[in-house]
Design a protein around this motif. Sequence first.
Motif, mmCIF file in Angstrom:
data_model
loop_
_atom_site.group_PDB
_atom_site.id
_atom_site.type_symbol
_atom_site.label_atom_id
_atom_site.label_comp_id
_atom_site.label_asym_id
_atom_site.label_seq_id
_atom_site.Cartn_x
_atom_site.Cartn_y
_atom_site.Cartn_z
ATOM 1 N N GLN A 57 3.109 5.823 -2.991
ATOM 2 C CA GLN A 57 4.253 6.602 -3.461
ATOM 3 C C GLN A 57 4.297 6.679 -4.976
ATOM 4 O OE1 GLN A 57 5.890 8.233 -1.224
ATOM 5 N NE2 GLN A 57 7.137 9.279 -2.755
ATOM 6 N N HIS A 58 3.863 5.616 -5.636
ATOM 7 C CA HIS A 58 3.791 5.646 -7.098
ATOM 8 C C HIS A 58 2.812 6.733 -7.550
ATOM 9 C CE1 HIS A 58 4.185 4.216 -11.157
ATOM 10 N NE2 HIS A 58 2.900 3.947 -11.252
ATOM 11 N N ALA B 221 0.832 -1.207 0.000
ATOM 12 C CA ALA B 221 0.000 0.000 0.000
ATOM 13 C C ALA B 221 0.866 1.255 0.000
ATOM 14 C CB ALA B 221 -0.928 -0.007 1.212
ATOM 15 N N ARG B 222 1.944 1.223 0.769
ATOM 16 C CA ARG B 222 2.849 2.384 0.798
ATOM 17 C C ARG B 222 3.511 2.601 -0.557
ATOM 18 N NH1 ARG B 222 5.438 0.696 6.640
ATOM 19 N NH2 ARG B 222 4.088 2.008 7.959
ATOM 20 N N LEU C 163 6.249 -1.748 -13.464
ATOM 21 C CA LEU C 163 6.658 -3.138 -13.668
ATOM 22 C C LEU C 163 7.130 -3.775 -12.364
ATOM 23 C CD1 LEU C 163 8.576 -2.897 -17.067
ATOM 24 C CD2 LEU C 163 6.373 -4.006 -16.658
ATOM 25 N N ILE C 164 7.870 -3.019 -11.576
ATOM 26 C CA ILE C 164 8.318 -3.530 -10.272
ATOM 27 C C ILE C 164 7.119 -3.801 -9.375
ATOM 28 C CG2 ILE C 164 9.600 -2.963 -8.171
ATOM 29 C CD1 ILE C 164 11.473 -1.260 -9.967
ATOM 30 N N LEU C 165 6.199 -2.853 -9.329
ATOM 31 C CA LEU C 165 4.995 -3.024 -8.501
ATOM 32 C C LEU C 165 4.191 -4.241 -8.931
ATOM 33 C CD1 LEU C 165 3.482 0.548 -7.916
ATOM 34 C CD2 LEU C 165 4.121 -1.125 -6.176
ATOM 35 N N ARG D 276 12.078 8.153 -2.597
ATOM 36 C CA ARG D 276 11.294 7.585 -1.498
ATOM 37 C C ARG D 276 10.694 6.246 -1.909
ATOM 38 N NH1 ARG D 276 10.984 6.148 3.414
ATOM 39 N NH2 ARG D 276 8.879 6.070 4.281
ATOM 40 N N PHE D 277 10.304 6.098 -3.165
ATOM 41 C CA PHE D 277 9.816 4.802 -3.665
ATOM 42 C C PHE D 277 10.888 3.732 -3.472
ATOM 43 C CE2 PHE D 277 9.337 1.593 -6.937
ATOM 44 C CZ PHE D 277 7.973 1.324 -6.957
#
Length: 234
Positions: free
Chosen positions: A125-126, A120-121, A193-195, A145-146
């Motif tokens: 941030q995204h 969720a964080r 893509l990472i998410l 921060r991401f």
Amino acid sequence: MPRRTPSAPDPEPAAPPAEQVPYGSELYWRVRRDVMDGRFPPGSPLLETALSSDYGVSRTPMREALGLLEHDGLLERAPRGFRVRSGTAEDVVEIYEARIALESEAAASAALRATELDLARLRHQHEVILAAGDEGSAARTASFRFHELLWQAAHNATITDLLVKLTARLRIYDSGPPSPFGGVDPLQEEHQLILGALHDHAPDRARDAARAHLRRSLEQRINTLVGDDDGPPP
């Protein structure tokens, strides 16, 4: 003079309230922030006696703070005390390559260990990055921060500690004002893509996505070193 590449300013963690930490710890944060902000350029001597006078403290806590900063890799021993580390362009690339190796593994670990709160964080941030758009400083800060949240989602304290030190060393090797942001669209796509890999609990995809993202950042950093005007994203 070693050549240093301009880069995005990495946000500093806030120092804890003075009443919650030993005095020496508060002093460490103060000196660390000043080193990171460029008050003492790379190669500058840091003399215990002079610094104690400047910061209004005795030599013992100052000696302890400087020792901690040496442990962090921000300072090195000098004939009369300490000096801010300086490095060549090759040093910058080597440190960045180490960051790539560690952060890609952090991403893989996060795909397996991230909690719903971690995810969720990262999603939030995204969205902050998307809202920042092409506003260079805001986008850089939000993007860094991401990455911090990604490290935390790995739940590997050793990797996180090493990444904090590596990014700090990159910061002090940089000089001058931040260069233009390297383009927010590719950065957003790579973060997405990472998410996606984290949500699918796919460690190999997460590792590959993080590595590709940081490799592109390294390429931009190398371009900066050879005279390209586009600076690296965080």
